[in-house]
Design a protein around this motif. Structure first.
Motif, PDB file in Angstrom:
ATOM      1  N   SER A 256      -9.160   4.546   7.277  1.00  0.00           N
ATOM      2  CA  SER A 256      -7.969   3.189   7.540  1.00  0.00           C
ATOM      3  C   SER A 256      -8.253   4.112   8.669  1.00  0.00           C
ATOM      4  CB  SER A 256      -6.673   2.858   6.575  1.00  0.00           C
ATOM      5  OG  SER A 256      -6.437   4.994   7.337  1.00  0.00           O
TER       6      SER A 256
ATOM      7  N   TYR B  36      -1.389  10.315   7.583  1.00  0.00           N
ATOM      8  CA  TYR B  36      -1.115   9.236   6.746  1.00  0.00           C
ATOM      9  C   TYR B  36      -0.435   9.460   5.136  1.00  0.00           C
ATOM     10  CZ  TYR B  36      -1.671   3.953   6.149  1.00  0.00           C
ATOM     11  OH  TYR B  36      -1.454   2.849   5.648  1.00  0.00           O
TER      12      TYR B  36
ATOM     13  N   ARG C 232     -10.259  -2.133  11.295  1.00  0.00           N
ATOM     14  CA  ARG C 232      -8.986  -3.215  11.104  1.00  0.00           C
ATOM     15  C   ARG C 232      -9.396  -2.253   9.990  1.00  0.00           C
ATOM     16  NH1 ARG C 232      -9.353  -7.053  15.167  1.00  0.00           N
ATOM     17  NH2 ARG C 232      -7.784  -8.338  13.308  1.00  0.00           N
ATOM     18  N   TYR C 233      -7.727  -3.247   9.711  1.00  0.00           N
ATOM     19  CA  TYR C 233      -7.024  -3.286   8.084  1.00  0.00           C
ATOM     20  C   TYR C 233      -7.003  -3.888   6.983  1.00  0.00           C
ATOM     21  CZ  TYR C 233      -3.971  -0.847   4.736  1.00  0.00           C
ATOM     22  OH  TYR C 233      -3.412   0.303   3.742  1.00  0.00           O
TER      23      TYR C 233
ATOM     24  N   GLU D 153       1.019  -1.029   0.264  1.00  0.00           N
ATOM     25  CA  GLU D 153      -0.048  -0.580   0.157  1.00  0.00           C
ATOM     26  C   GLU D 153       0.759   0.941   0.072  1.00  0.00           C
ATOM     27  OE1 GLU D 153      -0.321  -1.762   3.979  1.00  0.00           O
ATOM     28  OE2 GLU D 153      -0.474  -2.413   2.522  1.00  0.00           O
TER      29      GLU D 153
ATOM     30  N   ASP E  44      -7.207   5.010   1.281  1.00  0.00           N
ATOM     31  CA  ASP E  44      -7.111   4.435   2.341  1.00  0.00           C
ATOM     32  C   ASP E  44      -6.552   5.042   3.612  1.00  0.00           C
ATOM     33  OD1 ASP E  44      -4.772   3.202   4.271  1.00  0.00           O
ATOM     34  OD2 ASP E  44      -4.004   1.928   2.337  1.00  0.00           O
ATOM     35  N   SER E  45      -5.918   6.528   3.555  1.00  0.00           N
ATOM     36  CA  SER E  45      -6.125   7.596   5.304  1.00  0.00           C
ATOM     37  C   SER E  45      -7.336   7.813   5.294  1.00  0.00           C
ATOM     38  CB  SER E  45      -4.843   8.778   4.558  1.00  0.00           C
ATOM     39  OG  SER E  45      -5.605   9.025   3.421  1.00  0.00           O
TER      40      SER E  45
ATOM     41  N   VAL F 233     -10.016  -1.969   5.011  1.00  0.00           N
ATOM     42  CA  VAL F 233      -9.719  -0.612   4.041  1.00  0.00           C
ATOM     43  C   VAL F 233      -8.708  -1.604   2.814  1.00  0.00           C
ATOM     44  CG1 VAL F 233      -8.312   1.198   3.953  1.00  0.00           C
ATOM     45  CG2 VAL F 233      -8.862   0.508   6.169  1.00  0.00           C
ATOM     46  N   LYS F 234      -8.217  -2.415   2.833  1.00  0.00           N
ATOM     47  CA  LYS F 234      -8.225  -3.125   1.927  1.00  0.00           C
ATOM     48  C   LYS F 234      -9.135  -3.708   0.793  1.00  0.00           C
ATOM     49  CE  LYS F 234      -3.556  -5.556   3.217  1.00  0.00           C
ATOM     50  NZ  LYS F 234      -3.233  -6.719   3.624  1.00  0.00           N
TER      51      LYS F 234
ATOM     52  N   SER G 188      -5.372  11.057   9.461  1.00  0.00           N
ATOM     53  CA  SER G 188      -5.159  10.682   8.092  1.00  0.00           C
ATOM     54  C   SER G 188      -4.728  11.379   6.922  1.00  0.00           C
ATOM     55  CB  SER G 188      -6.781  11.185   7.814  1.00  0.00           C
ATOM     56  OG  SER G 188      -7.094  10.255   8.132  1.00  0.00           O
TER      57      SER G 188
END
Length: 238
Positions: free
Chosen positions: A46, A168, A50-51, A30, A42-43, A54-55, A165
């Motif tokens: 997330s 990130y 839990r990630y 990523e 993503d930012s 996001v994926k 965010s």
């Protein structure tokens, strides 16, 4: 005071060496997204989740627009290979928020459980600010580093006041000097220092710790150190 801080940096460095593995450490996929809108998605998505979710959100976006998620190498992709912020905005405005929520992202999360806006809307507003400052591609991001007006506009977006965010986003967009000061990083620093750590201390603590570690591990940057810590904390809490 400086002497106390030096002790803190050394404590963190020692703790890092005792629990983290730096040999062959590298950033995950990523951090090598193909286009800037993916960094924004993503930012925003997330925060506080839990990630894995996001994926899935990023993957659904890429699938909908038939995009490669990752760039072909670790260098900055050619402009002609990128899906621009401008194109993201026109797609959003053409399809509308409801379609983005239900069909593109298939994600109805909000920036906050109390009066938060949809994260899909927050992504759009973040991209609007980027576009205002003529940031469309990875090559443009340097225009906004340290730009206080830009950062204030991002923080004014509902749910973005903390700036997590934003930091990130900088990390995902390629700035090695930034960390994402979230609860995992703070928890790790508190273990290392055996004291309460404020979120706004995290950046400088890890920057200075990196200066100590890089003497032994030449590949370490604040961004990579942040990722190693985050990964360690995630594994520890599972």
């Amino acid at each position: 005071m400086p002497h106390t801080l030096d002790k803190d940096y050394n404590k963190i460095a020692e703790f890092c060496e005792s629990v983290l593995i730096f040999e062959n450490a590298k950033l995950p996929d990523e951090y090598y997204y193909s286009s800037l809108p993916l960094c924004v998605i993503d930012s925003i998505f997330s925060i506080g989740v839990r990630y894995e979710g996001v994926k899935n959100t990023v993957n659904r976006f890429c699938s909908y627009f038939n995009l490669n998620k990752e760039r072909s190498g670790t260098g900055t992709p050619e402009i002609s290979e990128q899906f621009s912020i401008e194109l993201y905005l026109s797609s959003f405005e053409s399809l509308g928020l409801e379609t983005f929520v239900n069909e593109v992202f298939k994600n109805k999360q909000r920036t906050s459980p109390t009066n938060g806006i949809l994260k899909a809307e927050a992504v759009y507003l973040f991209c609007k600010v980027l576009n205002k400052y003529e940031v469309n591609y990875f090559q443009d991001v340097k225009k906004i580093y340290g730009n206080e007006e830009f950062e204030n506009e991002i923080r004014a977006i509902p749910g973005q006041k903390s700036g997590i965010s934003l930091v990130y986003f900088y990390m995902l967009a390629g700035d090695d000097q930034w960390i994402k000061p979230d609860r995992m990083i703070v928890r790790f620093l508190e273990k290392a220092l055996q004291r309460k750590v404020q979120i706004d201390e995290a950046q400088s603590l890890l920057e200075e710790t990196t200066k100590i570690l890089v003497k032994k591990y030449s590949n370490i940057t604040p961004r990579l150190l942040d990722y190693q810590i985050w990964n360690f904390e995630r594994s520890s809490s599972n």
